[in-house]
Scaffold this motif. Structure first.
Motif, PDB file in Angstrom:
ATOM      1  N   SER A  35      -7.636  -1.637   4.979  1.00 32.27           N
ATOM      2  CA  SER A  35      -6.917  -1.534   3.793  1.00 32.27           C
ATOM      3  C   SER A  35      -7.182  -2.379   2.622  1.00 32.27           C
ATOM      4  CB  SER A  35      -5.330  -1.459   4.313  1.00 32.27           C
ATOM      5  OG  SER A  35      -4.776  -1.648   3.219  1.00 32.27           O
ATOM      6  N   TYR A  36      -7.126  -2.275   1.475  1.00 30.06           N
ATOM      7  CA  TYR A  36      -7.176  -3.078   0.442  1.00 30.06           C
ATOM      8  C   TYR A  36      -5.772  -3.180  -0.581  1.00 30.06           C
ATOM      9  CZ  TYR A  36     -12.112  -2.945   1.010  1.00 30.06           C
ATOM     10  OH  TYR A  36     -13.495  -2.843   1.303  1.00 30.06           O
ATOM     11  N   GLY A  37      -4.989  -2.526  -0.151  1.00 30.09           N
ATOM     12  CA  GLY A  37      -3.521  -2.299  -0.528  1.00 30.09           C
ATOM     13  C   GLY A  37      -2.522  -3.348  -0.071  1.00 30.09           C
ATOM     14  N   GLY A  38      -2.129  -4.138  -1.331  1.00 30.34           N
ATOM     15  CA  GLY A  38      -0.920  -4.946  -0.883  1.00 30.34           C
ATOM     16  C   GLY A  38      -1.321  -6.150  -0.155  1.00 30.34           C
ATOM     17  N   PRO A  52       4.301  -0.927   7.258  1.00 33.85           N
ATOM     18  CA  PRO A  52       4.000  -1.976   6.246  1.00 33.85           C
ATOM     19  C   PRO A  52       4.881  -2.008   5.031  1.00 33.85           C
ATOM     20  CG  PRO A  52       1.862  -0.625   6.907  1.00 33.85           C
ATOM     21  CD  PRO A  52       2.949   0.037   7.355  1.00 33.85           C
ATOM     22  N   HIS A  53       5.365  -0.954   4.833  1.00 36.81           N
ATOM     23  CA  HIS A  53       6.510  -0.793   3.640  1.00 36.81           C
ATOM     24  C   HIS A  53       7.664  -1.539   4.039  1.00 36.81           C
ATOM     25  CE1 HIS A  53       9.296   1.307   0.917  1.00 36.81           C
ATOM     26  NE2 HIS A  53       8.298   1.211   0.175  1.00 36.81           N
ATOM     27  N   ARG A  54       8.167  -1.249   5.120  1.00 37.90           N
ATOM     28  CA  ARG A  54       9.283  -1.770   5.646  1.00 37.90           C
ATOM     29  C   ARG A  54       9.350  -3.296   5.736  1.00 37.90           C
ATOM     30  NH1 ARG A  54       8.965   1.678  10.165  1.00 37.90           N
ATOM     31  NH2 ARG A  54       9.472   0.016  11.733  1.00 37.90           N
ATOM     32  N   HIS A  55       8.242  -3.848   6.333  1.00 39.80           N
ATOM     33  CA  HIS A  55       8.294  -5.306   6.381  1.00 39.80           C
ATOM     34  C   HIS A  55       8.153  -6.097   5.312  1.00 39.80           C
ATOM     35  CE1 HIS A  55       7.630  -4.545  10.751  1.00 39.80           C
ATOM     36  NE2 HIS A  55       6.513  -4.040  10.687  1.00 39.80           N
ATOM     37  N   MET A  56       7.548  -5.436   4.137  1.00 34.91           N
ATOM     38  CA  MET A  56       7.551  -5.683   2.835  1.00 34.91           C
ATOM     39  C   MET A  56       8.589  -6.013   2.229  1.00 34.91           C
ATOM     40  SD  MET A  56       5.794  -7.628   0.423  1.00 34.91           S
ATOM     41  CE  MET A  56       4.105  -7.749   1.521  1.00 34.91           C
ATOM     42  N   LEU A  57       9.605  -5.047   2.294  1.00 39.21           N
ATOM     43  CA  LEU A  57      10.903  -4.909   1.720  1.00 39.21           C
ATOM     44  C   LEU A  57      11.682  -5.969   2.308  1.00 39.21           C
ATOM     45  CD1 LEU A  57      11.262  -1.066   1.207  1.00 39.21           C
ATOM     46  CD2 LEU A  57      10.975  -2.667  -0.467  1.00 39.21           C
ATOM     47  N   PRO A  77       0.863  -1.106  -0.026  1.00 42.06           N
ATOM     48  CA  PRO A  77      -0.120  -0.021  -0.101  1.00 42.06           C
ATOM     49  C   PRO A  77       0.759   1.217   0.024  1.00 42.06           C
ATOM     50  CG  PRO A  77       0.047  -1.017   2.227  1.00 42.06           C
ATOM     51  CD  PRO A  77       0.688  -1.798   1.353  1.00 42.06           C
ATOM     52  N   LEU A  78       0.687   2.200  -1.034  1.00 42.83           N
ATOM     53  CA  LEU A  78       1.263   3.222  -1.179  1.00 42.83           C
ATOM     54  C   LEU A  78       0.578   4.735  -1.074  1.00 42.83           C
ATOM     55  CD1 LEU A  78       3.677   2.387  -4.231  1.00 42.83           C
ATOM     56  CD2 LEU A  78       4.242   2.386  -1.842  1.00 42.83           C
ATOM     57  N   GLY A  79      -0.849   4.563  -1.370  1.00 44.41           N
ATOM     58  CA  GLY A  79      -1.655   5.794  -1.315  1.00 44.41           C
ATOM     59  C   GLY A  79      -1.318   6.687  -2.346  1.00 44.41           C
ATOM     60  N   GLU A  80      -0.379   6.165  -3.416  1.00 45.48           N
ATOM     61  CA  GLU A  80      -0.212   7.247  -4.508  1.00 45.48           C
ATOM     62  C   GLU A  80      -0.965   6.807  -5.742  1.00 45.48           C
ATOM     63  OE1 GLU A  80       2.106   9.373  -4.483  1.00 45.48           O
ATOM     64  OE2 GLU A  80       2.997   9.068  -2.575  1.00 45.48           O
TER      65      GLU A  80
END
Length: 666
Positions: A581-584, A531-536, A211-214
């Motif tokens: 959330s629906y992202g990623g 969430p971004h850090r964990h997915m990376l 999920p980025l929100g972009e």
């Protein structure tokens, strides 16, 4: 003249004056002779419609009702409001029309019109009363229009019969405007507004790696173009869209419909079976239009825009990914590759929109190719020559891929970039603009400052390029092993060249992972990036597993630590996601790569829980496919531990080759 006209007519609104004209013209006491004119110079002359009669009262010569009296002019509703049957005034005269005019509000008075002087701002001498009073709305409402307007087909047909085509000022309708789409195709668009909304709110976030929100290219390009095409062929009817734009429209609708098939909302009238039929029909339309576009619209005179064709193909690839149709995805990827080389890369200037589409294609191609092991690994003459030259271009030789040769094997993804060194693996060096814009397979892993992968997918381009390098090298080494087993006389020097490159690639992947884990960390209060850090972390650990499986072919027991890292990162990722959330994660790639190396029951259960959580939200076929492949592999591995411990340990590559399967995890 204006003053005289106002004196001869009653005071009040225009509607009241018209009503009095109609009423007095029907009065038995009206005069039976004489000209019926109002105002100076016989401005309102009704003599042609009546018998010469004597006038009374204020000198107004009255008229009987005519076929279409001026008082029956319909008032158009606002453009923002739906046009319902109740909003259209009947075209035939009747007492209820005349009587109702006397009760209308006096919004517009005669002074509003007759007080205008030619020198006033906005006055146009081209405005003629006949242009106003000869206007007859004659709606032509089709079955599709009636559903959109909330009417049944019988009401729409009856309303259409009341209209008189050919009247001055008649409003054109979709049926009166030339279109390529037949009515049967238009019926598929009944649910288009809802499918647009579902694609925007649910499908696009589900396609993202995290999920980025972009704003996504799918929203900026595909969705926007589809909405415009939809309006063109329905309520606007302004022009005939190209087959490329129609392919994008139907492909997008198919993506939304197939997503609803996998997980239909509880509040919807349509069932999963209904959505499945809609998805099948719209997908077929998209394929047909795409085929026609590639045949007829790639060159002049009926040339479609390059970005329209590429976004349509990407949409069809995405449908194949969501629905798990591997053969169709392969064909679309090859078509997209050919289109890129034919129309996209030769351009002098690659626009920002084209670059966004190139990024989408590169993600689909590289992540898709990483799990494609169904190549024919039989060495070709070209491959053996490359082995002899240790994958370096001899002096005076021509690089077939650089020349966009039509005979190049677009679907093999086997080539290594012919260089005199491995400088392309220096991930800390910059890549120049010309190379970066044309490197659609990310053969060069150097840093490109103009990259957009972080904005689109939330991942660094370097990670994706290392996946590409690993996949290419693995395919080349597999072909080398086949050539060696066939006794094709491959040299030891060629094998050593491949080994040197594999060592260098291993160093790049490990240093990339270490730099990420040991680099500066976000602040503890920065919860938006969790969430971004964990997915990376999950992607980095799964890349390590991927390299050691495809290149080194190690035993799964050696990879247990990396598997644990992926499981931990994915669980933390889901825990950090907002509940609504629906992202990623739009891709099952890290869970699949790690799960196939899980040899203990605890690790297998941990991976299955990650996949089930993702599947509950995203509902892509790839998650179910990944689970099925892993369950079959685990069964084979358990049997191997009991019977054949000395033989090669079964891997997911063996399962895919045996079942001729290609998990679409992009």
């Amino acid at each position: 003249m204006s003053t005289s006209m106002g004196i001869d007519l009653v005071s009040g609104s225009i509607d009241a004056s018209l009503a009095e004209l109609d009423n007095r013209s029907r009065s038995p006491s009206r005069p039976s002779a004489g000209e019926i004119v109002v105002g100076p110079f016989s401005v309102l002359d009704f003599t042609a419609f009546t018998q010469p009669q004597e006038s009374a009262g204020m000198g107004l010569r009255e008229i009987p009702p005519v076929a279409t009296p001026a008082s029956a002019v319909a008032i158009a509703p606002p453009l923002t409001a739906p046009i319902l049957a109740s909003d259209v005034s009947p075209l035939s005269p009747g007492p209820f029309v005349i009587d109702s005019l006397a009760h209308m509000d006096d919004f517009l008075h005669w002074s509003d019109l007759l007080g205008i002087t030619p020198d006033q701002p906005g006055f146009s001498s081209s405005l003629d009363g006949a242009d106003i009073f000869d206007f007859h709305p004659t709606p032509q409402i089709s079955a599709l229009d009636s559903r959109l307007l909330g009417m049944d087909q019988e009401s729409g047909a009856a309303l259409a019969e009341e209209g008189e085509p050919g009247q001055t000022g008649q409003i054109p309708t979709p049926q009166q405007t030339p279109m390529k789409e037949p009515s049967a195709s238009l019926d598929l668009l009944t649910d288009a507004p809802f499918l647009f909304k579902h694609f925007q709110d649910h499908v696009i976030p589900s396609m993202m790696a995290m999920p980025l929100g972009e704003k996504s290219p799918w929203k900026i390009l595909n969705l926007s173009a589809a909405v415009v095409t939809y309006s063109d062929i329905t309520f606007l009817g302004t022009r005939n869209p190209t087959h490329a734009r129609l392919a994008n429209l139907y492909g997008l609708l198919a993506c939304a419909a197939i997503h609803l098939t996998l997980k239909p909302p509880n509040h919807m009238v349509h069932t999963a079976k209904d959505w499945s039929q809609i998805a099948a029909q719209t997908y077929q339309h998209a394929k047909d239009h795409m085929q026609t576009s590639l045949q007829l619209e790639t060159a002049t005179p009926k040339k479609a825009k390059y970005k329209d064709q590429l976004m349509a193909i990407c949409g069809l690839i995405q449908f194949a990914v969501i629905s798990g149709q591997q053969q169709h995805a392969r064909c679309f990827m090859v078509d997209a590759e050919r289109l890129l080389r034919l129309r996209g890369l030769p351009k002098r200037r690659i626009s920002q929109k084209a670059r966004l589409l190139h990024h989408v294609y590169t993600w689909l191609r590289i992540v898709g190719e990483s799990t494609y092991v169904l190549h024919d690994y039989t060495p070709s003459t070209m491959f053996l020559e490359a082995l002899d030259n240790q994958f370096r271009t001899p002096p005076g030789a021509v690089d077939l891929e650089a020349t966009n040769d039509g005979n190049s094997r677009l679907d093999d993804f086997l080539r290594l970039d012919a260089r005199h060194s491995d400088r392309d693996l220096n991930i800390d060096e910059p890549k120049d603009l010309e190379v970066g814009l044309h490197d659609i397979h990310l053969q060069d892993s150097r840093v490109f400052s103009e990259t957009l992968y972080k904005q689109i997918y939330g991942i660094p381009e370097t990670w994706l390029s290392l996946v590409s390098q690993t996949t290419r090298l693995a395919n080349v080494m597999e072909t080398f092993r086949t050539a060696r087993s066939l006794g094709d006389g491959v040299s030891l020097e060629a094998w050593e060249a491949l080994q040197r490159r594999s060592v260098r690639l291993e160093n790049m992947i490990c240093s990339f992972d270490l730099n990420r884990t040991q680099g500066p960390q976000p602040e503890p209060h920065d919860t938006s990036s969790k969430p971004h850090r964990h997915m990376l972390r999950a992607l980095d650990a799964s890349l390590m597993i991927f390299f050691y499986r495809r290149i080194r072919q190690v035993h799964p027991a050696i990879l247990g630590g990396y598997v644990d890292n992926v499981i931990s990162a994915l669980h933390q990722f889901h825990a950090a996601l907002p509940q609504d959330s629906y992202g990623g994660p739009g891709s099952a790639w890290p869970a699949f790569v790690a799960g196939c190396e899980a040899t203990t029951s605890a690790r297998r259960e941990g991976i299955l829980k990650c996949l089930e959580k993702a599947e509950m939200i995203r509902s892509f076929a790839s998650f179910a496919t990944a689970k099925n492949i892993m369950n079959e592999l685990w069964r084979m591995q358990d049997e191997h531990l009991v019977r054949n411990r000395g033989d090669a340990f079964p891997t997911w590559i063996d399962v895919l080759k045996a079942g001729q399967s290609w998990p679409l995890l992009c």
